[in-house]
Motif scaffolding. Structure first.
Motif: not given
Length: 225
Positions: A67-96
């Motif tokens: 009933r409260r409708g749409l809200q901005v999602a809370p920031l999930d620290p663990d989800h952000i950590r997981d995203l950065y783990q994947v991005r670390t590999a992508l950034d390394g590959a992109a730079a190389e």
């Protein structure tokens, strides 16, 4: 948030403006958002706002709260950590990859990467968080495109809204922001020198460290709340 001009692709304009507002904290976690209020703020009809909100729900930046409708999602620290783990590999590959093909790279793409560093360094002096976030995204996007691998560009683009939000939590610290841009300069120096190994190591270290620091900040904020 200022009204939008009546140009084509209003849905994209509304979407981009809302992502920016969520990233820089103008729209805070768990803040309610409504079609009516946003349409009035942007000076547009409800239709493009409705479509933009649906896209934001799909990518996880907004959540339905009954009933409260749409809200901005809370920031999930663990989800952000997981995203950065994947991005670390992508950034390394992109730079190389970018370093390995730098002599064959489009001169405009090289110039764009160099310019993105200059823009970021100028943004440091203004302490404008939104400008710093935009410059950070521009740098990494330019590096991804220099890699010549469109899959890296596509994968990163899908997650940029979440990374922009995470950046907002870290780039408020002037010391961290300055260090990040020093690291960007060092990564690009290795890329332009054609040193793939060093570029990869620097890019991976930069992203891994940024992810760990952002995760700690988000955890501390969650505990304080």
């Amino acid at each position: 948030m200022e009204p939008l001009s009546p140009k084509p692709a209003l849905i994209e304009q509304v979407y981009d403006r809302l992502v920016e507002a969520i990233a820089d904290g103008t729209l805070a976690p768990e803040e309610a958002v409504t079609q009516e209020a946003l349409a009035d703020q942007f000076g547009v009809s409800r239709q493009p706002v409705s479509h933009a909100l649906a896209l934001l729900r799909r990518c996880g930046l907004l959540v339905e709260r009954g009933r409260r409708g749409l809200q901005v999602a809370p920031l999930d620290p663990d989800h952000i950590r997981d995203l950065y783990q994947v991005r670390t590999a992508l950034d390394g590959a992109a730079a190389e990859l970018a370093a390995d093909r730098i002599t064959r790279a489009d001169p405009d793409a090289r110039a764009e990467a160099q310019q993105s560093v200059e823009v970021g360094l100028r943004a440091l002096h203004t302490a404008d968080r939104a400008a710093l976030i935009a410059a950070d995204v521009a740098f990494h996007d330019a590096l991804n495109r220099l890699s010549g691998n469109p899959v890296i560009v596509e994968i990163a683009a899908l997650q940029w809204p979440h990374f922009r939000r995470a950046m907002g939590a870290a780039l408020g610290d002037p010391g961290l922001a300055a260090r990040y841009w020093q690291e960007h300069e060092a990564i690009l120096t290795a890329v332009l020198a054609g040193d793939g190994s060093t570029a990869k190591d620097r890019a991976e270290a930069h992203t891994a460290r940024a992810g760990a620091e952002t995760w700690r900040r988000l955890c501390d904020a969650a505990k304080a709340a």
